[in-house]
Write a protein that holds these residues in place. Structure first.
Motif, PDB file in Angstrom:
ATOM      1  N   ALA A  32       0.900  -1.194   0.105  1.00  0.00           N
ATOM      2  CA  ALA A  32       0.108   0.043   0.031  1.00  0.00           C
ATOM      3  C   ALA A  32       0.828   1.313   0.125  1.00  0.00           C
ATOM      4  O   ALA A  32       0.656   2.465  -0.540  1.00  0.00           O
ATOM      5  N   VAL A  33       1.809   0.980   0.984  1.00  0.00           N
ATOM      6  CA  VAL A  33       2.940   2.354   1.053  1.00  0.00           C
ATOM      7  C   VAL A  33       3.515   2.570  -0.624  1.00  0.00           C
ATOM      8  O   VAL A  33       3.749   3.709  -0.807  1.00  0.00           O
ATOM      9  N   PHE A  34       3.994   1.339  -1.120  1.00  0.00           N
ATOM     10  CA  PHE A  34       4.547   1.735  -2.466  1.00  0.00           C
ATOM     11  C   PHE A  34       3.667   2.223  -3.292  1.00  0.00           C
ATOM     12  O   PHE A  34       4.074   3.081  -4.368  1.00  0.00           O
ATOM     13  N   ALA A  35       2.175   1.768  -3.503  1.00  0.00           N
ATOM     14  CA  ALA A  35       1.283   2.333  -4.322  1.00  0.00           C
ATOM     15  C   ALA A  35       1.104   3.715  -4.189  1.00  0.00           C
ATOM     16  O   ALA A  35       0.968   4.553  -4.988  1.00  0.00           O
ATOM     17  N   ALA A  36       0.885   4.011  -3.093  1.00  0.00           N
ATOM     18  CA  ALA A  36       0.691   5.570  -2.632  1.00  0.00           C
ATOM     19  C   ALA A  36       1.931   6.418  -2.957  1.00  0.00           C
ATOM     20  O   ALA A  36       1.805   7.640  -3.596  1.00  0.00           O
ATOM     21  N   ALA A  37       3.208   5.869  -2.624  1.00  0.00           N
ATOM     22  CA  ALA A  37       4.415   6.849  -2.744  1.00  0.00           C
ATOM     23  C   ALA A  37       4.550   7.018  -4.625  1.00  0.00           C
ATOM     24  O   ALA A  37       4.868   8.057  -4.910  1.00  0.00           O
ATOM     25  N   PHE A  40       1.864   9.627  -5.487  1.00  0.00           N
ATOM     26  CA  PHE A  40       2.439  11.087  -5.370  1.00  0.00           C
ATOM     27  C   PHE A  40       3.636  11.467  -5.454  1.00  0.00           C
ATOM     28  O   PHE A  40       3.995  12.660  -5.205  1.00  0.00           O
ATOM     29  N   GLU A  41       4.382  10.611  -6.156  1.00  0.00           N
ATOM     30  CA  GLU A  41       5.914  10.887  -6.233  1.00  0.00           C
ATOM     31  C   GLU A  41       6.308  12.254  -7.022  1.00  0.00           C
ATOM     32  O   GLU A  41       7.009  13.077  -6.991  1.00  0.00           O
ATOM     33  N   PRO A  42       5.446  12.191  -8.227  1.00  0.00           N
ATOM     34  CA  PRO A  42       5.510  13.559  -9.305  1.00  0.00           C
ATOM     35  C   PRO A  42       5.650  14.829  -8.480  1.00  0.00           C
ATOM     36  O   PRO A  42       5.928  15.846  -8.571  1.00  0.00           O
ATOM     37  N   SER A  43       4.483  14.841  -7.483  1.00  0.00           N
ATOM     38  CA  SER A  43       4.245  15.917  -6.462  1.00  0.00           C
ATOM     39  C   SER A  43       5.105  16.271  -5.577  1.00  0.00           C
ATOM     40  O   SER A  43       5.487  17.259  -4.987  1.00  0.00           O
ATOM     41  N   LYS A  51       9.184   5.359  -1.563  1.00  0.00           N
ATOM     42  CA  LYS A  51       8.844   4.234  -2.556  1.00  0.00           C
ATOM     43  C   LYS A  51       9.962   3.256  -2.705  1.00  0.00           C
ATOM     44  O   LYS A  51       9.632   1.886  -2.777  1.00  0.00           O
ATOM     45  N   ALA A  52      11.353   3.568  -2.596  1.00  0.00           N
ATOM     46  CA  ALA A  52      12.529   2.723  -2.755  1.00  0.00           C
ATOM     47  C   ALA A  52      12.481   1.579  -1.372  1.00  0.00           C
ATOM     48  O   ALA A  52      12.702   0.418  -1.750  1.00  0.00           O
TER      49      ALA A  52
END
Length: 418
Positions: A32-37, A40-43, A51-52
């Motif tokens: 879930a954290v990976f999907a959320a990161a 929203f990583e572009p912002s 994410k890593a």
């Protein structure tokens, strides 16, 4: 071994199922954290580190989940090669366990070396002297283990091993010198006197019980002249009265000539048993005939069954065994074992020789018993029991793999951005 026999050992770690939920939940959280990161990583560019971490944590968690699952079953039910390792290799594991037992416990030289460091008699003495209520956990644990072992092992095969060991040991042992030494020691310490007096009393009772038989024998042997004169009855009375007087005098007079003759004959027998080849050969021949007799085999069967049942009963309720007169006797024996260095050394030496002899003669049979017992277990039951036994630790491996994988991913991402 049946499933019920396996369940008696109950090796399941507490909380294993809860840790499995935690490990799986942590993997889901990382996903879930990976999907959320990622979303929203572009912002928020700093989410690249999150994410890593989550991405590497998922990889580490999935890899460890696969490794842990592959030990016991096919992951996701897929017949992937080199998975379900324990069920597929149950027989080989049994053989490896049997080989481990043979190489570490049943090689005579190894057994002798290990037994040198054990004070079996001293430990038995301390155990027998422990009053009821003291050392309860140790006593209860040891007793339960002993009872479980004797109930779980194949009774017929184990009994055959024990009876075979006893028979082999008796055949290889020359009993004549031992009997002679025991008899000589008893005579030197006057321990034969109660047995001799008991034999005299038994003779007196046998004489009273067979008085009519003696009279009939005298009447049959007497000639017609004695019968005509009525002397056969008087002769029988004289014989019976003389025998009664003899037994009475022997019972009250320790220096009676006949009694001294009997003691002299016993002393000579003790010497012959130890030194005279003809006597020793006769005793050994009698021993072999007894061991070949089917009645002796049946007696050994009965002795083994009663001994096994007594051990299980005593192990199930050790405090009851240590209570009452029997408990007092056992405690006294324990004190003797612990204080008398000579007896303790003799018992330890006998135990070492007995165990080494059994390892040499029956090590192969014991190893075969272990391997065949494991081979007879139900694969699924064994798998479930083993997984339950180490389940909590295995789930910690999954959790650690998830966290360590995340840390490695974070470090690699940090190095990549520098």
């Amino acid at each position: 071994m049946t499933n019920g026999a396996l369940s008696r050992f109950n090796p399941a770690q507490p909380g294993a199922q809860g840790m499995k939920v935690v490990a799986t939940g942590l993997l889901v959280v990382m996903a879930a954290v990976f999907a959320a990161a990622r979303a929203f990583e572009p912002s928020y560019p700093w989410l690249g580190y999150v994410k890593a971490f989550a991405e590497a944590a998922m990889v580490g968690g999935l890899a460890d989940w696969f490794a842990v699952t592959a030990l016991f079953r096919h992951p996701l039910g897929l017949p992937i090669p080199h998975t379900a390792i324990i069920p597929r290799n149950k027989d080989r594991i049994g053989e490896a366990l049997a080989s481990f037992i043979r190489e570490n416990f049943l090689i005579p030289s190894v057994v002798a070396r290990r037994m040198q460091r054990l004070d079996i008699a001293g430990a038995a003495g301390r155990f027998l002297q422990t009053p009821a209520g003291e050392g309860t956990r140790i006593r209860a644990g040891a007793s339960r283990l002993i009872a479980d072992i004797f109930e779980s092992l194949d009774d017929e095969r184990l009994g055959g091993i024990v009876k075979g060991a006893i028979s082999t040991r008796l055949r290889s042992m020359e009993v004549s010198p031992l009997l002679g030494h025991a008899l000589a020691s008893a005579i030197n310490e006057d321990r034969h006197v109660p047995m001799l007096e008991a034999a005299i009393r038994w003779t007196a009772r046998a004489l009273d019980a067979n008085e009519q038989l003696i009279r009939d024998m005298v009447r049959k042997k007497a000639n017609w002249v004695l019968k005509l004169a009525g002397l056969d009855a008087k002769l029988a009375d004289a014989i019976i009265d003389g025998l009664r007087k003899l037994t009475a005098e022997m019972s009250t007079d320790s220096a009676h000539p006949v009694r001294l003759k009997i003691e002299e004959a016993l002393a000579q027998l003790a010497n012959d048993l130890q030194t005279r080849p003809e006597t020793r050969e006769r005793v050994e021949a009698i021993k072999e005939q007894l061991l070949d007799n089917k009645s002796v085999g049946l007696w050994l069967d009965t002795l083994w069954q009663k001994g096994r049942e007594a051990i299980i009963r005593a192990a199930r309720n050790p405090d009851a065994v240590m209570a009452g007169k029997l408990g007092e006797v056992l405690k006294s024996m324990g004190g003797t074992l612990e204080k008398d260095a000579r007896i303790r050394a003799a018992i330890n030496q006998f135990a070492r020789r007995a165990v080494v002899g059994m390892a040499a003669s029956y090590g192969g049979s014991i190893v075969k018993l272990v391997s065949e017992t494991v081979r007879g277990w139900d694969a699924q039951t064994v798998t479930n029991r083993l997984e339950a036994a180490v389940g909590r630790d295995l789930q910690y491996i999954r959790i650690n793999g998830t966290l360590v994988g995340g840390m490695v991913g974070l470090v690699l991402h940090l190095l990549d951005t520098l």
